[in-house]
Write a protein that holds these residues in place. Structure first.
Motif, PDB file in Angstrom:
ATOM      1  N   THR A   9       2.328  -1.018  -0.283  1.00 53.97           N
ATOM      2  CA  THR A   9       1.853  -2.403  -0.338  1.00 53.97           C
ATOM      3  C   THR A   9       2.315  -3.225   0.853  1.00 53.97           C
ATOM      4  N   LYS A  10       1.533  -4.255   1.139  1.00 52.79           N
ATOM      5  CA  LYS A  10       1.896  -5.333   2.062  1.00 52.79           C
ATOM      6  C   LYS A  10       1.017  -6.529   1.699  1.00 52.79           C
ATOM      7  N   ASN A  11       1.615  -7.498   1.017  1.00 49.99           N
ATOM      8  CA  ASN A  11       0.895  -8.713   0.613  1.00 49.99           C
ATOM      9  C   ASN A  11      -0.360  -8.388  -0.203  1.00 49.99           C
ATOM     10  N   GLU A  12      -0.145  -7.732  -1.328  1.00 49.43           N
ATOM     11  CA  GLU A  12      -1.246  -7.293  -2.190  1.00 49.43           C
ATOM     12  C   GLU A  12      -1.208  -7.988  -3.552  1.00 49.43           C
ATOM     13  N   GLU A  13      -0.789  -9.254  -3.595  1.00 50.63           N
ATOM     14  CA  GLU A  13      -0.619  -9.937  -4.875  1.00 50.63           C
ATOM     15  C   GLU A  13      -1.914 -10.042  -5.679  1.00 50.63           C
ATOM     16  N   GLU A  14      -3.059 -10.041  -5.016  1.00 52.91           N
ATOM     17  CA  GLU A  14      -4.331 -10.151  -5.730  1.00 52.91           C
ATOM     18  C   GLU A  14      -4.775  -8.824  -6.346  1.00 52.91           C
ATOM     19  N   LEU A  15      -4.185  -7.722  -5.892  1.00 47.62           N
ATOM     20  CA  LEU A  15      -4.672  -6.404  -6.286  1.00 47.62           C
ATOM     21  C   LEU A  15      -3.672  -5.568  -7.075  1.00 47.62           C
TER      22      LEU A  15
END
Length: 200
Positions: A9-15
């Protein structure tokens, strides 16, 4: 422990939430996080994932990091923008709870290709199905190589599963451009490194 699932992950808060929920059949979920600055880590941790923070170098290194932490006999690699379909869930559970063998009944299959159905810009279905090696017997997985289009190194035979991973790629034009730029930067760095080694 039969199955560990690894997510990069890297900045995947929506997914990340839907991704983790789709692999709820795993005994262990490990998130290899590349120093996210959004809520990715908090969301994943609340859903029971183990978090390993590693500064991003390349995709192969991120995937290989999981080998040091995963406790499962089998390892499934899935990305934050992917989902395990319900039928794939059932198929993987069957695989990791038995010892698959080749047609002659001797050597064990140690890796599996999984079909991936891509959807782009929302729900537009891409007609081509690709097959990716994503499920591995941990003791036979040596590592990963390749900075962008990475591939696994393992010893043994490979089988093919029938049911797909669902991939929601390029959800909008802005994200598509950002991903293309990221790949271009990595490939440019690789080119510069190769020229330096060759003395060009």
């Amino acid at each position: 422990m039969n199955l560990s699932v690894i997510i990069i992950t890297k900045n995947e808060e929506e997914l990340i939430s839907d991704c983790i929920k789709s692999i709820s059949f795993a005994d262990e979920v490990i998130v290899i996080d590349s120093e996210s600055t959004d809520k990715t880590v908090d969301i994943a941790r609340k859903l029971g994932a183990q978090i390993v923070t590693k500064k991003f170098t390349n995709y192969a290194d991120q995937r290989a990091t999981a080998l040091k932490h995963a406790k499962g006999k089998w390892l499934l690699y899935i990305d934050a923008d992917e989902r395990a379909s319900e039928k794939l869930h059932e198929e993987i559970v069957e695989v990791v709870n038995r010892k698959p063998q080749t047609a002659n009944g001797t050597d064990s299959i140690v890796a599996f290709r999984i079909p991936r159905q891509n959807y782009y810009l929302g729900k537009n279905k891409w007609p081509h199905i690709e097959y990716l090696e994503r499920l591995f017997l941990k003791e036979k997985l040596v590592g990963w190589e390749g900075a962008v289009h990475e591939h696994a190194i393992y010893t043994g035979e490979v089988g093919t599963l029938q049911n797909p991973i669902i991939h929601y790629t390029h959800r909008n034009l802005e994200l598509m451009t950002a991903k293309t730029n990221q790949w271009s930067e990595v490939e440019a760095d690789m080119l510069l490194a190769s020229q330096s080694v060759s003395g060009i």
